[in-house]
Design a protein around this motif. Structure first.
Motif, PDB file in Angstrom:
ATOM      1  N   THR A  30      26.028  21.493 -53.400  1.00 33.45           N
ATOM      2  CA  THR A  30      25.204  22.475 -54.235  1.00 33.45           C
ATOM      3  C   THR A  30      24.364  23.599 -53.275  1.00 33.45           C
ATOM      4  OG1 THR A  30      23.205  20.857 -54.216  1.00 33.45           O
ATOM      5  CG2 THR A  30      24.793  20.903 -55.989  1.00 33.45           C
ATOM      6  N   GLY A  31      24.606  23.502 -51.946  1.00 33.46           N
ATOM      7  CA  GLY A  31      23.792  24.272 -51.084  1.00 33.46           C
ATOM      8  C   GLY A  31      24.773  24.975 -50.152  1.00 33.46           C
ATOM      9  N   PRO A  32      24.175  26.059 -49.395  1.00 32.51           N
ATOM     10  CA  PRO A  32      25.042  26.624 -48.477  1.00 32.51           C
ATOM     11  C   PRO A  32      25.411  26.067 -47.027  1.00 32.51           C
ATOM     12  CG  PRO A  32      22.914  27.700 -48.453  1.00 32.51           C
ATOM     13  CD  PRO A  32      22.802  26.355 -49.518  1.00 32.51           C
ATOM     14  N   SER A  33      24.436  25.194 -46.563  1.00 31.24           N
ATOM     15  CA  SER A  33      24.657  24.386 -45.541  1.00 31.24           C
ATOM     16  C   SER A  33      25.536  23.339 -45.480  1.00 31.24           C
ATOM     17  CB  SER A  33      23.318  23.820 -45.053  1.00 31.24           C
ATOM     18  OG  SER A  33      23.404  22.986 -43.794  1.00 31.24           O
ATOM     19  N   ARG A  34      26.457  23.131 -44.368  1.00 31.75           N
ATOM     20  CA  ARG A  34      27.472  21.977 -44.125  1.00 31.75           C
ATOM     21  C   ARG A  34      26.749  20.864 -43.490  1.00 31.75           C
ATOM     22  NH1 ARG A  34      30.568  22.186 -47.985  1.00 31.75           N
ATOM     23  NH2 ARG A  34      28.589  23.195 -48.824  1.00 31.75           N
ATOM     24  N   GLU A  35      25.436  21.010 -43.058  1.00 32.15           N
ATOM     25  CA  GLU A  35      24.873  19.836 -42.480  1.00 32.15           C
ATOM     26  C   GLU A  35      24.531  18.470 -43.342  1.00 32.15           C
ATOM     27  OE1 GLU A  35      23.295  17.165 -39.883  1.00 32.15           O
ATOM     28  OE2 GLU A  35      24.164  19.080 -39.350  1.00 32.15           O
ATOM     29  N   PRO A  36      24.359  18.727 -44.707  1.00 29.56           N
ATOM     30  CA  PRO A  36      24.393  17.342 -45.443  1.00 29.56           C
ATOM     31  C   PRO A  36      25.680  16.745 -45.608  1.00 29.56           C
ATOM     32  CG  PRO A  36      23.199  19.375 -46.502  1.00 29.56           C
ATOM     33  CD  PRO A  36      23.686  19.763 -45.338  1.00 29.56           C
ATOM     34  N   ALA A  37      26.936  17.655 -45.456  1.00 32.57           N
ATOM     35  CA  ALA A  37      28.121  17.034 -45.473  1.00 32.57           C
ATOM     36  C   ALA A  37      28.491  16.231 -44.034  1.00 32.57           C
ATOM     37  CB  ALA A  37      29.270  18.044 -45.540  1.00 32.57           C
ATOM     38  N   ARG A  38      27.943  16.793 -43.009  1.00 34.36           N
ATOM     39  CA  ARG A  38      28.068  15.772 -41.887  1.00 34.36           C
ATOM     40  C   ARG A  38      27.138  14.680 -41.931  1.00 34.36           C
ATOM     41  NH1 ARG A  38      28.467  21.498 -39.919  1.00 34.36           N
ATOM     42  NH2 ARG A  38      26.343  21.803 -39.723  1.00 34.36           N
ATOM     43  N   GLN A  39      25.909  14.826 -42.475  1.00 34.12           N
ATOM     44  CA  GLN A  39      25.136  13.790 -42.555  1.00 34.12           C
ATOM     45  C   GLN A  39      25.901  12.586 -43.546  1.00 34.12           C
ATOM     46  OE1 GLN A  39      22.811  12.567 -41.125  1.00 34.12           O
ATOM     47  NE2 GLN A  39      21.535  11.066 -42.486  1.00 34.12           N
ATOM     48  N   ALA A  40      26.325  13.052 -44.490  1.00 32.60           N
ATOM     49  CA  ALA A  40      27.184  12.273 -45.478  1.00 32.60           C
ATOM     50  C   ALA A  40      28.531  11.512 -44.739  1.00 32.60           C
ATOM     51  CB  ALA A  40      27.955  12.871 -46.725  1.00 32.60           C
ATOM     52  N   LEU A  41      28.987  12.015 -43.743  1.00 34.96           N
ATOM     53  CA  LEU A  41      29.761  11.567 -42.976  1.00 34.96           C
ATOM     54  C   LEU A  41      29.250  10.382 -41.885  1.00 34.96           C
ATOM     55  CD1 LEU A  41      33.128  11.301 -42.585  1.00 34.96           C
ATOM     56  CD2 LEU A  41      32.642  13.039 -40.687  1.00 34.96           C
ATOM     57  N   ARG A  42      28.287  10.840 -41.492  1.00 38.38           N
ATOM     58  CA  ARG A  42      27.644   9.982 -40.521  1.00 38.38           C
ATOM     59  C   ARG A  42      27.217   8.655 -41.147  1.00 38.38           C
ATOM     60  NH1 ARG A  42      25.385  14.850 -37.973  1.00 38.38           N
ATOM     61  NH2 ARG A  42      23.891  14.918 -39.510  1.00 38.38           N
ATOM     62  N   LEU A  43      26.729   8.905 -42.385  1.00 39.07           N
ATOM     63  CA  LEU A  43      25.996   7.505 -43.188  1.00 39.07           C
ATOM     64  C   LEU A  43      27.391   6.860 -43.559  1.00 39.07           C
ATOM     65  CD1 LEU A  43      23.460   9.525 -45.261  1.00 39.07           C
ATOM     66  CD2 LEU A  43      22.828   7.702 -43.840  1.00 39.07           C
ATOM     67  N   ALA A  44      28.543   7.408 -43.730  1.00 45.27           N
ATOM     68  CA  ALA A  44      29.692   6.519 -44.247  1.00 45.27           C
ATOM     69  C   ALA A  44      30.238   5.747 -43.020  1.00 45.27           C
ATOM     70  CB  ALA A  44      30.707   7.636 -44.492  1.00 45.27           C
ATOM     71  N   PHE A  45      30.000   6.206 -41.956  1.00 47.67           N
ATOM     72  CA  PHE A  45      30.377   5.528 -40.732  1.00 47.67           C
ATOM     73  C   PHE A  45      29.269   4.502 -40.477  1.00 47.67           C
ATOM     74  CE2 PHE A  45      32.995   9.332 -39.025  1.00 47.67           C
ATOM     75  CZ  PHE A  45      34.109   8.384 -39.097  1.00 47.67           C
ATOM     76  N   GLN A  46      28.274   4.734 -40.528  1.00 43.45           N
ATOM     77  CA  GLN A  46      27.318   3.600 -40.506  1.00 43.45           C
ATOM     78  C   GLN A  46      27.516   2.263 -41.535  1.00 43.45           C
ATOM     79  OE1 GLN A  46      23.030   5.117 -40.351  1.00 43.45           O
ATOM     80  NE2 GLN A  46      23.713   6.925 -39.486  1.00 43.45           N
ATOM     81  N   ALA A  47      27.702   2.832 -42.685  1.00 38.81           N
ATOM     82  CA  ALA A  47      28.067   1.654 -43.550  1.00 38.81           C
ATOM     83  C   ALA A  47      29.381   1.039 -43.327  1.00 38.81           C
ATOM     84  CB  ALA A  47      28.480   2.538 -45.031  1.00 38.81           C
ATOM     85  N   GLN A  48      30.319   1.769 -42.484  1.00 41.01           N
ATOM     86  CA  GLN A  48      31.552   1.133 -42.139  1.00 41.01           C
ATOM     87  C   GLN A  48      31.233   0.030 -40.967  1.00 41.01           C
ATOM     88  OE1 GLN A  48      34.224   3.485 -40.007  1.00 41.01           O
ATOM     89  NE2 GLN A  48      36.002   2.396 -41.091  1.00 41.01           N
ATOM     90  N   GLU A  49      30.348   0.528 -40.113  1.00 45.73           N
ATOM     91  CA  GLU A  49      29.749  -0.333 -38.904  1.00 45.73           C
ATOM     92  C   GLU A  49      28.972  -1.534 -39.548  1.00 45.73           C
ATOM     93  OE1 GLU A  49      29.623  -2.039 -35.137  1.00 45.73           O
ATOM     94  OE2 GLU A  49      30.845  -0.477 -36.165  1.00 45.73           O
ATOM     95  N   GLU A  50      28.271  -1.328 -40.617  1.00 49.96           N
ATOM     96  CA  GLU A  50      27.545  -2.226 -41.103  1.00 49.96           C
ATOM     97  C   GLU A  50      28.269  -3.435 -42.003  1.00 49.96           C
ATOM     98  OE1 GLU A  50      24.135  -3.313 -40.863  1.00 49.96           O
ATOM     99  OE2 GLU A  50      23.405  -1.904 -39.533  1.00 49.96           O
ATOM    100  N   GLY A  51      29.130  -2.873 -42.579  1.00 45.36           N
ATOM    101  CA  GLY A  51      29.995  -3.736 -43.505  1.00 45.36           C
ATOM    102  C   GLY A  51      31.190  -4.219 -42.935  1.00 45.36           C
TER     103      GLY A  51
END
Length: 229
Positions: free
Chosen positions: A21-42
């Motif tokens: 919903t926004g012009p920046s791609r930074e939230p998408a990069r943050q979403a990917l980082r969080l997914a990697f963190q979830a993968q590591e935790e789980g």
């Protein structure tokens, strides 16, 4: 550990929505980082649906970043996890929505993010033909309208969006779906059925916006079991 993964996957979903919903791609990069963190935790948790969900969060972020190969790999990984069978017995309530239909819905949205609206339309029609809850039917119906609009089929998009309105008029609350239908409303013009759709959409928007502004009102779309569309 399970709670930590739950939080990370939910945050990844919300970051992906911000990217949509926004012009920046930074939230998408943050979403990917969080997914990697979830993968590591789980990584040591033997719950197939959990790993499928993590893969879906990877897929959503990758599609928003335009990484077609990573998106397809993550969708395939989600399906492989589900195919492993019920290693986890009775999963937590917040994981029960993760099934083949959810994978196909995320795939449909991903192809739309990647610019393939025709493939997205086909997949949305596939999931809408399945037995769905009212809330999921609203989410996927809004996705179909979006895919049709991006192909230039304004009349079909208005028709698909109109099909979604009865549930929203009857109490289903989803600001994400409303945001997607707003795009159709803005593009409706003088196409067949546009006037009826626009009037009904405006009424629904006014009602939902007012309900979200009530003190203490929790935004329903923050729940993990809402399709990440």
């Amino acid at each position: 550990v399970m709670l930590a993964v739950h939080v990370l996957t939910s945050q990844s979903m919300l970051s992906a929505e911000m990217a949509r919903t926004g012009p920046s791609r930074e939230p998408a990069r943050q979403a990917l980082r969080l997914a990697f963190q979830a993968q590591e935790e789980g990584r040591y948790i033997p719950v197939a649906r959990l790993h499928a969900l993590i893969a879906l969060r990877h897929a959503s972020a990758a599609s928003l970043l335009g990484d077609r190969a990573a998106f397809q790999a993550a969708i395939s990984q989600a399906r492989r996890e589900l195919d492993r069978g019920p290693r986890d017995g009775d999963p937590p309530e917040w994981l029960r929505f993760v099934d083949e239909t959810e994978v196909t819905g995320v795939e449909a949205r991903g192809w739309l993010n990647l610019g393939d609206a025709h493939r997205s339309e086909r997949l949305y029609r596939q999931v809408l033909a399945a037995g769905l809850s009212t809330r999921n039917r609203v989410s996927y119906g809004a996705g179909l309208a979006d895919a049709l609009l991006k192909q230039g089929s304004r009349q079909d998009a208005v028709a698909a969006a109109t099909d979604v309105l009865p549930a929203l008029e009857s109490g289903v609350t989803s600001m994400r779906c409303l945001n997607r239908l707003r795009i159709v409303r803005q593009a409706a013009g003088n196409t067949a059925g546009a006037r009826d759709f626009c009037e009904r959409f405006d009424a629904v928007e006014q009602t939902l916006t007012a309900s979200y502004n009530l003190p203490g009102q929790r935004t329903p779309d923050a729940r993990a079991d809402i399709p990440a569309l």
